[in-house]
Scaffold this motif. Structure first.
Motif, PDB file in Angstrom:
ATOM      1  N   LEU A  51      55.866  29.127  35.658  1.00 49.79           N
ATOM      2  CA  LEU A  51      55.453  30.463  36.069  1.00 49.79           C
ATOM      3  C   LEU A  51      55.213  31.344  34.846  1.00 49.79           C
ATOM      4  O   LEU A  51      54.242  32.107  34.792  1.00 49.79           O
ATOM      5  N   GLU A  52      56.075  31.227  33.849  1.00 53.12           N
ATOM      6  CA  GLU A  52      55.948  32.001  32.625  1.00 53.12           C
ATOM      7  C   GLU A  52      54.644  31.665  31.908  1.00 53.12           C
ATOM      8  O   GLU A  52      53.918  32.556  31.442  1.00 53.12           O
ATOM      9  N   GLU A  53      54.317  30.378  31.838  1.00 53.38           N
ATOM     10  CA  GLU A  53      53.072  29.955  31.180  1.00 53.38           C
ATOM     11  C   GLU A  53      51.852  30.483  31.926  1.00 53.38           C
ATOM     12  O   GLU A  53      50.875  30.922  31.321  1.00 53.38           O
ATOM     13  N   LYS A  54      51.925  30.449  33.256  1.00 53.10           N
ATOM     14  CA  LYS A  54      50.827  30.951  34.079  1.00 53.10           C
ATOM     15  C   LYS A  54      50.612  32.445  33.842  1.00 53.10           C
ATOM     16  O   LYS A  54      49.486  32.903  33.662  1.00 53.10           O
ATOM     17  N   ILE A  55      51.707  33.197  33.822  1.00 52.78           N
ATOM     18  CA  ILE A  55      51.614  34.647  33.636  1.00 52.78           C
ATOM     19  C   ILE A  55      51.087  34.982  32.254  1.00 52.78           C
ATOM     20  O   ILE A  55      50.258  35.880  32.085  1.00 52.78           O
ATOM     21  N   LYS A  56      51.533  34.238  31.227  1.00 51.89           N
ATOM     22  CA  LYS A  56      51.054  34.489  29.873  1.00 51.89           C
ATOM     23  C   LYS A  56      49.555  34.212  29.762  1.00 51.89           C
ATOM     24  O   LYS A  56      48.819  34.941  29.100  1.00 51.89           O
ATOM     25  N   THR A  57      49.087  33.159  30.433  1.00 49.71           N
ATOM     26  CA  THR A  57      47.658  32.827  30.412  1.00 49.71           C
ATOM     27  C   THR A  57      46.850  33.922  31.085  1.00 49.71           C
ATOM     28  O   THR A  57      45.820  34.366  30.571  1.00 49.71           O
ATOM     29  N   GLU A  58      47.345  34.367  32.251  1.00 55.66           N
ATOM     30  CA  GLU A  58      46.640  35.425  32.979  1.00 55.66           C
ATOM     31  C   GLU A  58      46.669  36.732  32.197  1.00 55.66           C
ATOM     32  O   GLU A  58      45.676  37.465  32.156  1.00 55.66           O
ATOM     33  N   SER A  59      47.786  37.034  31.554  1.00 58.24           N
ATOM     34  CA  SER A  59      47.915  38.270  30.780  1.00 58.24           C
ATOM     35  C   SER A  59      46.976  38.257  29.588  1.00 58.24           C
ATOM     36  O   SER A  59      46.355  39.268  29.247  1.00 58.24           O
ATOM     37  N   SER A  60      46.865  37.068  28.946  1.00 58.33           N
ATOM     38  CA  SER A  60      45.969  36.944  27.798  1.00 58.33           C
ATOM     39  C   SER A  60      44.531  37.167  28.212  1.00 58.33           C
ATOM     40  O   SER A  60      43.758  37.843  27.538  1.00 58.33           O
ATOM     41  N   SER A  61      44.151  36.591  29.366  1.00 55.02           N
ATOM     42  CA  SER A  61      42.789  36.755  29.877  1.00 55.02           C
ATOM     43  C   SER A  61      42.507  38.208  30.221  1.00 55.02           C
ATOM     44  O   SER A  61      41.443  38.748  29.912  1.00 55.02           O
ATOM     45  N   THR A  62      43.477  38.863  30.859  1.00 56.03           N
ATOM     46  CA  THR A  62      43.310  40.268  31.235  1.00 56.03           C
ATOM     47  C   THR A  62      43.215  41.151  29.996  1.00 56.03           C
ATOM     48  O   THR A  62      42.406  42.079  29.942  1.00 56.03           O
ATOM     49  N   ALA A  63      44.036  40.847  28.971  1.00 59.80           N
ATOM     50  CA  ALA A  63      44.060  41.656  27.758  1.00 59.80           C
ATOM     51  C   ALA A  63      42.701  41.690  27.077  1.00 59.80           C
ATOM     52  O   ALA A  63      42.322  42.706  26.463  1.00 59.80           O
ATOM     53  N   LYS A  64      41.958  40.599  27.165  1.00 56.71           N
ATOM     54  CA  LYS A  64      40.638  40.543  26.543  1.00 56.71           C
ATOM     55  C   LYS A  64      39.677  41.539  27.176  1.00 56.71           C
ATOM     56  O   LYS A  64      38.682  41.927  26.570  1.00 56.71           O
ATOM     57  N   ASN A  65      39.963  41.937  28.409  1.00 57.74           N
ATOM     58  CA  ASN A  65      39.080  42.845  29.120  1.00 57.74           C
ATOM     59  C   ASN A  65      39.582  44.287  29.126  1.00 57.74           C
ATOM     60  O   ASN A  65      39.000  45.134  29.790  1.00 57.74           O
ATOM     61  N   ILE A  66      40.658  44.549  28.389  1.00 56.79           N
ATOM     62  CA  ILE A  66      41.221  45.900  28.340  1.00 56.79           C
ATOM     63  C   ILE A  66      40.697  46.632  27.108  1.00 56.79           C
ATOM     64  O   ILE A  66      40.746  46.110  25.992  1.00 56.79           O
ATOM     65  N   LEU A  67      40.185  47.836  27.310  1.00 56.60           N
ATOM     66  CA  LEU A  67      39.696  48.666  26.222  1.00 56.60           C
ATOM     67  C   LEU A  67      40.670  49.811  25.960  1.00 56.60           C
ATOM     68  O   LEU A  67      41.271  50.344  26.888  1.00 56.60           O
ATOM     69  N   GLN A  68      40.796  50.179  24.705  1.00 59.30           N
ATOM     70  CA  GLN A  68      41.588  51.331  24.304  1.00 59.30           C
ATOM     71  C   GLN A  68      40.637  52.498  24.026  1.00 59.30           C
ATOM     72  O   GLN A  68      39.595  52.314  23.395  1.00 59.30           O
ATOM     73  N   HIS A  69      40.995  53.678  24.492  1.00 61.65           N
ATOM     74  CA  HIS A  69      40.149  54.853  24.294  1.00 61.65           C
ATOM     75  C   HIS A  69      40.399  55.417  22.901  1.00 61.65           C
ATOM     76  O   HIS A  69      41.488  55.920  22.619  1.00 61.65           O
ATOM     77  N   ASN A  70      39.394  55.328  22.020  1.00 60.32           N
ATOM     78  CA  ASN A  70      39.580  55.769  20.637  1.00 60.32           C
ATOM     79  C   ASN A  70      38.282  56.371  20.085  1.00 60.32           C
ATOM     80  O   ASN A  70      37.626  55.796  19.219  1.00 60.32           O
ATOM     81  N   GLU A 118      36.561  45.898  15.065  1.00 61.05           N
ATOM     82  CA  GLU A 118      37.500  46.770  15.778  1.00 61.05           C
ATOM     83  C   GLU A 118      36.848  47.434  16.988  1.00 61.05           C
ATOM     84  O   GLU A 118      37.510  47.737  17.976  1.00 61.05           O
ATOM     85  N   ILE A 119      35.536  47.652  16.892  1.00 65.29           N
ATOM     86  CA  ILE A 119      34.831  48.350  17.966  1.00 65.29           C
ATOM     87  C   ILE A 119      34.907  47.567  19.268  1.00 65.29           C
ATOM     88  O   ILE A 119      34.830  48.146  20.357  1.00 65.29           O
ATOM     89  N   PHE A 120      35.084  46.251  19.188  1.00 64.32           N
ATOM     90  CA  PHE A 120      35.202  45.413  20.382  1.00 64.32           C
ATOM     91  C   PHE A 120      36.334  45.899  21.277  1.00 64.32           C
ATOM     92  O   PHE A 120      36.260  45.769  22.502  1.00 64.32           O
ATOM     93  N   ARG A 121      37.375  46.476  20.695  1.00 64.05           N
ATOM     94  CA  ARG A 121      38.531  46.969  21.455  1.00 64.05           C
ATOM     95  C   ARG A 121      38.250  48.290  22.146  1.00 64.05           C
ATOM     96  O   ARG A 121      39.008  48.694  23.029  1.00 64.05           O
ATOM     97  N   TYR A 122      37.163  48.967  21.740  1.00 62.50           N
ATOM     98  CA  TYR A 122      36.939  50.334  22.201  1.00 62.50           C
ATOM     99  C   TYR A 122      35.677  50.508  23.051  1.00 62.50           C
ATOM    100  O   TYR A 122      35.715  51.215  24.058  1.00 62.50           O
ATOM    101  N   ASN A 123      34.570  49.888  22.625  1.00 60.70           N
ATOM    102  CA  ASN A 123      33.309  50.062  23.359  1.00 60.70           C
ATOM    103  C   ASN A 123      32.453  48.817  23.148  1.00 60.70           C
ATOM    104  O   ASN A 123      31.937  48.583  22.047  1.00 60.70           O
ATOM    105  N   ARG A 124      32.270  48.018  24.208  1.00 62.47           N
ATOM    106  CA  ARG A 124      31.593  46.734  24.060  1.00 62.47           C
ATOM    107  C   ARG A 124      30.093  46.879  23.799  1.00 62.47           C
ATOM    108  O   ARG A 124      29.510  46.089  23.049  1.00 62.47           O
ATOM    109  N   ASP A 125      29.433  47.858  24.416  1.00 68.91           N
ATOM    110  CA  ASP A 125      27.993  48.006  24.214  1.00 68.91           C
ATOM    111  C   ASP A 125      27.678  48.367  22.767  1.00 68.91           C
ATOM    112  O   ASP A 125      26.738  47.829  22.176  1.00 68.91           O
ATOM    113  N   LEU A 126      28.438  49.280  22.189  1.00 66.02           N
ATOM    114  CA  LEU A 126      28.222  49.648  20.793  1.00 66.02           C
ATOM    115  C   LEU A 126      28.523  48.466  19.880  1.00 66.02           C
ATOM    116  O   LEU A 126      27.786  48.207  18.917  1.00 66.02           O
TER     117      LEU A 126
END
Length: 393
Positions: A51-70, A118-126
């Motif tokens: 279960l831990e491995e599954k959650i870590k995999t899902e969290s890693s995948s989700t993290a790639k799609n999370i943007l920080q407002h900067n 670094e811009i990948f974390r903030y705005n994908r189009d730019l």
């Protein structure tokens, strides 16, 4: 009992209501609890591990799609990299003298600058725009050996300093490197017919690399009355509304990802047209230190949607979220008006939608705000519904 305990733990760990830190804490406590379960401990330990491995995999995948407002980073990156004396400046400024003896020296210096990643974390189009114009994104060709993908906002633009290949670099080696006479500079390069957009881009046919550069500059900066002209073009198309203050936007220059802000304005005008009763829109801007604040106010118009003070995010809706998504990490976005609250009260306030610390989630071609909104009381009486954008200069 142990199996029921496991099911309970599983339910907690898979809940979307707990933070990553809380999930880690639950996992630690679970491992301690498993040791107490005697014969079933080993079996439970294996199940928890999976279960831990599954959650870590899902969290890693989700993290790639999370943007920080900067937006501060975006503004500083664009203004410093394309204005101050460094290699990236010379990707957009005319070479009227030999800045480099060899084109490879210039390209090597460009590739050594990794700040754009670094811009990948903030705005994908730019991020993608800069990647296509300056660097070497992954290339996919169609059946005619033409790149499948172009710039994010202008899909027919399929050329850059190193994209789709080394055409301009090879040309510079023959026409620029070590030349003292008959020098030809990079911007003079003529694009192959197959890589020229078939239709005009921003009113001009693209045939030389200088044309490509000129278009790129309008994507990262409002300059030479560009924002004013775009506002006029949009408002002139809406005949039955009165627009105030647009002339004040003449000569307003600032760096940002221009297509994102223009898409936000398009959405605002669409939202405004839904209200057929109030037809006066006021545009204004002011500069306070290193901040540029642009406001678009639908005068005498107030929201009918109730503001749930226990769940502010319910106020967003599709249009509001689209505006926030298009300007994510370009500027702080809020709305100022007289709200109808869930307590049946009128409240003058500013609803902060994106601000320092906000997060967004990339879903397809959209960005959805996933952070909590903030409501700030306003002392002044709102004169309508205001869309407020704070850029950093």
């Amino acid at each position: 009992m142990a199996r029921n305990k496991y099911d309970f733990i599983k339910e907690i760990l898979e809940s979307k209501k707990i933070s990553p830190a809380q999930r880690e804490r639950v996992l630690l406590l679970t491992k301690e609890e498993v040791k107490k379960d005697g014969a079933l401990g080993k079996e439970l330990e294996e199940r928890v591990k999976k279960l831990e491995e599954k959650i870590k995999t899902e969290s890693s995948s989700t993290a790639k799609n999370i943007l920080q407002h900067n937006p501060q980073y975006i503004s500083k990156y664009l203004s410093s990299k394309f204005r101050e004396n460094n290699p990236l400046k010379w990707t957009t400024h005319v070479w009227d003298e030999k800045k480099y003896e060899l084109i490879d020296t210039f390209i090597t210096e460009l590739n050594a600058d990794k700040d754009y990643s670094e811009i990948f974390r903030y705005n994908r189009d730019l991020y993608n725009l800069i990647n296509y114009f300056i660097y070497q994104p992954k290339i996919e060709l169609d059946q005619n050996n033409i790149p499948k993908f172009g710039w994010p906002n202008l899909h027919d633009m399929k050329f850059g300093w190193q994209y789709p290949n080394s055409l301009i670099i090879d040309w510079c080696k023959a026409n620029f490197d070590n030349k003292e006479t008959d020098i030809k500079y990079p911007f003079q390069y003529e694009l192959p017919e197959e890589l020229r957009p078939k239709k005009p881009i921003k009113g001009k046919m693209i045939s030389t690399f200088e044309n490509v550069v000129d278009v790129f500059k309008t994507e990262i900066q409002f300059r030479d009355n560009y924002l004013y002209r775009e506002l006029k073009k949009r408002t002139n198309a809406i005949n039955d509304y009165k627009f105030i203050g647009i002339d004040d936007f003449k000569n307003l220059d600032f760096y940002t990802y221009a297509p994102g802000f223009l898409k936000a304005i398009d959405t605002i005008l669409s939202e405004v047209k839904r209200n057929e009763t109030e037809k006066v829109i006021q545009f204004s801007h002011k500069i306070c230190g290193d901040e540029l604040i642009i406001e678009i106010t639908h005068l005498s118009s107030y929201p009918t949607r109730v503001l749930n003070t226990s769940n502010l995010s319910q106020f967003l809706g599709g249009g509001m979220n689209a505006i926030a998504g298009n300007t994510f990490s370009l500027c702080d976005f809020s709305v100022v008006t007289k709200f109808n609250t869930s307590q049946n009260k009128k409240q003058n306030g500013e609803l902060m939608i994106t601000y320092e610390g906000s997060e967004g989630e990339v879903k397809g071609n959209e960005v959805n705000v996933i952070s909590q909104l903030k409501l700030i009381d306003c002392d002044n009486e709102p004169n309508g519904f205001t869309y407020k954008f704070k850029f950093y200069l």
